[in-house]
Write an enzyme that holds these catalytic residues in place. Sequence first.
Site, PDB file in Angstrom:
ATOM      1  N   ASN A   1      70.657 -53.720  62.765  1.00 51.02           N
ATOM      2  CA  ASN A   1      71.215 -55.027  63.143  1.00 51.02           C
ATOM      3  C   ASN A   1      70.588 -55.400  64.485  1.00 51.02           C
ATOM      4  OD1 ASN A   1      72.713 -57.251  63.808  1.00 51.02           O
ATOM      5  ND2 ASN A   1      74.596 -56.118  64.239  1.00 51.02           N
TER       6      ASN A   1
ATOM      7  N   LYS B   1      70.787 -58.072  66.084  1.00 47.84           N
ATOM      8  CA  LYS B   1      71.613 -59.014  66.868  1.00 47.84           C
ATOM      9  C   LYS B   1      70.731 -60.138  67.416  1.00 47.84           C
ATOM     10  CE  LYS B   1      74.608 -55.157  67.907  1.00 47.84           C
ATOM     11  NZ  LYS B   1      75.758 -54.672  68.623  1.00 47.84           N
TER      12      LYS B   1
ATOM     13  N   HIS C   1      80.767 -58.991  61.142  1.00 48.31           N
ATOM     14  CA  HIS C   1      80.531 -58.066  62.252  1.00 48.31           C
ATOM     15  C   HIS C   1      81.577 -58.332  63.333  1.00 48.31           C
ATOM     16  CE1 HIS C   1      78.617 -56.142  65.679  1.00 48.31           C
ATOM     17  NE2 HIS C   1      77.889 -55.456  64.821  1.00 48.31           N
TER      18      HIS C   1
ATOM     19  N   GLU D   1      81.400 -58.595  66.394  1.00 42.80           N
ATOM     20  CA  GLU D   1      80.998 -59.590  67.403  1.00 42.80           C
ATOM     21  C   GLU D   1      81.209 -61.003  66.864  1.00 42.80           C
ATOM     22  OE1 GLU D   1      77.096 -58.013  68.118  1.00 42.80           O
ATOM     23  OE2 GLU D   1      77.995 -56.239  69.048  1.00 42.80           O
TER      24      GLU D   1
ATOM     25  N   GLU E   1      82.704 -49.755  61.470  1.00 46.04           N
ATOM     26  CA  GLU E   1      82.202 -49.809  62.839  1.00 46.04           C
ATOM     27  C   GLU E   1      83.358 -49.881  63.833  1.00 46.04           C
ATOM     28  OE1 GLU E   1      77.906 -51.303  62.864  1.00 46.04           O
ATOM     29  OE2 GLU E   1      79.202 -53.035  63.099  1.00 46.04           O
TER      30      GLU E   1
ATOM     31  N   GLY F   1      77.767 -50.444  70.818  1.00 43.40           N
ATOM     32  CA  GLY F   1      77.018 -50.793  72.026  1.00 43.40           C
ATOM     33  C   GLY F   1      77.554 -50.138  73.292  1.00 43.40           C
TER      34      GLY F   1
ATOM     35  N   SER G   1      76.888 -47.020  68.004  1.00 42.38           N
ATOM     36  CA  SER G   1      76.065 -46.151  68.853  1.00 42.38           C
ATOM     37  C   SER G   1      75.428 -44.989  68.088  1.00 42.38           C
ATOM     38  CB  SER G   1      76.872 -45.630  70.054  1.00 42.38           C
ATOM     39  OG  SER G   1      77.314 -46.715  70.852  1.00 42.38           O
TER      40      SER G   1
HETATM   41  C1  PEP Z   1      76.104 -52.835  65.434  1.00 41.23           C
HETATM   42  O1  PEP Z   1      75.784 -53.831  66.040  1.00 41.23           O
HETATM   43  O2  PEP Z   1      76.429 -52.950  64.254  1.00 41.23           O
HETATM   44  C2  PEP Z   1      76.071 -51.545  66.118  1.00 41.23           C
HETATM   45  C3  PEP Z   1      76.546 -50.496  65.525  1.00 41.23           C
HETATM   46  O3  PEP Z   1      75.521 -51.530  67.371  1.00 41.23           O
HETATM   47  P1  PEP Z   1      75.143 -50.210  68.232  1.00 41.23           P
HETATM   48  O4  PEP Z   1      74.415 -49.285  67.321  1.00 41.23           O
HETATM   49  O5  PEP Z   1      74.291 -50.724  69.347  1.00 41.23           O
HETATM   50  O6  PEP Z   1      76.427 -49.631  68.708  1.00 41.23           O
END
Ligand code: PEP
Length: 249
Positions: free
Chosen positions: A9, A11, A94, A96, A166, A172, A212
């Site tokens: 992803n 972003k 997601h 976000e 998630e 992040g 992460s």
């Molecule tokens: C994500 O944006 O779906 C995500 C898991 O980000 P990160 O790996 O940076 O935590």
Amino acid sequence: MRTKVIAGNWKMNKTPDEGIKLINGIKAAANAAACEVVVCTPFVALPSAVNVAEGSKIGVGAQNLHFEDSGAYTGEVSADMLNAIGVKYVIIGHSERREYFAETDETVNKKTIKALEKGLVPIVCCGETLEQRENNITFEHIAMQIKLAMKSISSADACKVIIAYEPIWAIGTGRTATDEQANEVCAAIRKTLASIYDEKTADTIRILYGGSMNAKNAEGLLSMSDIDGGLIGGASLKEEDFSTIINFA
Ligand code: PEP
């Protein structure tokens, strides 16, 4: 056997040219891998991403879509538009988008239904906040998100959906769920899916972990029984790290 999925992803990162470079950099790993590899790029990078990924094992995904076919929805992109340029996957709900763009369980459900109707593979996200985890309501919260996301979706269509668990506190932040914490929730999601549909359907649906995941912790997470891959943010922007994760899968 569920084929693992490693999805990046991006972003709001990477211009089209930067995206081309990154895709070229991960092609060797993707082509050698037994797993499905997906890159979900910003909208403007999608056409060049599809172009450069052609002939490789990399599938291209969007990070959002609208649930209507067309109309007065300034700034939005439809499933037909994504199909027209060769996009195959789409991330839906997601955290976000839920937090900053007011997406709800209802819009997540409508978008998932639209993606399926139009032949796109939805990657549907769910996850708890730190407060929910600390108050021991993770499982109830996730079960509710899954039930609402999958409302009115047939078992045949459900098998095409990819779920991404998630935990919001891990996205992040560099703070990853332990292998066991992640697997426990993915297993609970599978149970919820079995309660909505049946065991066979639940055993077919791929459930990814995201939060992460990186080149150091991916091996442990990806070896867990109910984790069928990863949705990866930060580490998907670095060709070496993403390639390492693809190799583990
Ligand atoms: C994500 O944006 O779906 C995500 C898991 O980000 P990160 O790996 O940076 O935590």
